[in-house]
Design a protein around this motif. Structure first.
Motif, mmCIF file in Angstrom:
data_model
loop_
_atom_site.group_PDB
_atom_site.id
_atom_site.type_symbol
_atom_site.label_atom_id
_atom_site.label_comp_id
_atom_site.label_asym_id
_atom_site.label_seq_id
_atom_site.Cartn_x
_atom_site.Cartn_y
_atom_site.Cartn_z
ATOM 1 N N VAL A 1 6.988 -6.707 -4.998
ATOM 2 C CA VAL A 1 6.505 -5.408 -4.556
ATOM 3 C C VAL A 1 7.487 -4.834 -3.539
ATOM 4 O O VAL A 1 7.851 -5.506 -2.571
ATOM 5 C CB VAL A 1 5.105 -5.535 -3.909
ATOM 6 C CG1 VAL A 1 4.646 -4.206 -3.329
ATOM 7 C CG2 VAL A 1 4.094 -6.053 -4.930
ATOM 8 N N LEU B 1 7.835 -2.490 -0.643
ATOM 9 C CA LEU B 1 6.865 -2.006 0.321
ATOM 10 C C LEU B 1 6.815 -0.480 0.465
ATOM 11 O O LEU B 1 5.717 0.089 0.459
ATOM 12 C CB LEU B 1 7.102 -2.685 1.680
ATOM 13 C CG LEU B 1 5.980 -2.568 2.698
ATOM 14 C CD1 LEU B 1 4.665 -3.085 2.168
ATOM 15 C CD2 LEU B 1 6.364 -3.301 3.967
ATOM 16 N N PHE C 1 4.904 0.881 -2.425
ATOM 17 C CA PHE C 1 3.517 0.420 -2.386
ATOM 18 C C PHE C 1 2.713 1.196 -1.350
ATOM 19 O O PHE C 1 1.591 1.629 -1.623
ATOM 20 C CB PHE C 1 3.459 -1.081 -2.085
ATOM 21 C CG PHE C 1 2.057 -1.596 -2.006
ATOM 22 C CD1 PHE C 1 1.343 -1.902 -3.156
ATOM 23 C CD2 PHE C 1 1.430 -1.761 -0.775
ATOM 24 C CE1 PHE C 1 0.041 -2.360 -3.091
ATOM 25 C CE2 PHE C 1 0.128 -2.213 -0.706
ATOM 26 C CZ PHE C 1 -0.567 -2.513 -1.861
ATOM 27 N N CYS D 1 -0.867 3.121 -1.970
ATOM 28 C CA CYS D 1 -2.025 2.327 -1.533
ATOM 29 C C CYS D 1 -3.036 3.221 -0.813
ATOM 30 O O CYS D 1 -3.163 3.197 0.408
ATOM 31 C CB CYS D 1 -1.576 1.174 -0.645
ATOM 32 S SG CYS D 1 -2.912 -0.004 -0.301
ATOM 33 N N ALA E 1 0.380 -5.522 0.419
ATOM 34 C CA ALA E 1 1.439 -5.663 -0.587
ATOM 35 C C ALA E 1 1.567 -7.125 -1.034
ATOM 36 O O ALA E 1 1.715 -7.399 -2.231
ATOM 37 C CB ALA E 1 2.766 -5.150 -0.039
#
Length: 133
Positions: free
Chosen positions: A24, A26, A29, A33, A61
């Protein structure tokens, strides 16, 4: 004793083991999110765990990477649907060894999970062994 590695690999029942991994990034993500994503994907216990840290997005994450890795491995052994919220990453203590809770119909799986993060990346790998047919 001489071991024939090629034969040993061929004798291994590949329907009993599976590996899954996930990486992932970050920044991407964090952008995706949302609160809706969190409630659809993470259990309340996972949300509480992630929110207990100064940098909760790193934990989200990492947990997401773990769920993806487990999903990919389990899917190789069982074709039925497995919602991400049914894959629960639990820890006995802060930063403890991660364990996986799965639905009862998948209780015959042994799962080894490793999660790591460095800089802008979180990574997880899951090794799953079927313990019954």
């Amino acid at each position: 004793m001489k071991i024939n590695i090629g034969k040993a690999i061929m004798d291994l029942n590949v329907n009993e083991f599976a590996v899954g991994n996930d990486l992932v990034y970050l920044p991407d993500f964090v952008a995706s999110c949302t609160d809706l994503f969190k409630t659809k994907v993470f259990t309340s216990r996972e949300i509480d765990y992630c929110n207990s840290f100064d940098q909760p997005m790193l934990r989200y994450a990492s947990t997401w990477a773990a769920k993806e890795a487990v999903y990919k491995a389990v899917k190789q052994l069982y074709k039925q649907a497995l919602p991400f919220k049914k894959i629960e990453v639990i820890r006995s203590k802060i930063a403890g060894i991660p364990k996986i809770n799965l639905p009862a119909n998948l209780s015959g799986l042994d799962i080894s999970l490793s999660i790591t993060h460095d800089g802008d990346y979180a990574f997880a790998i899951a090794i799953v062994k079927k313990t019954y047919d």
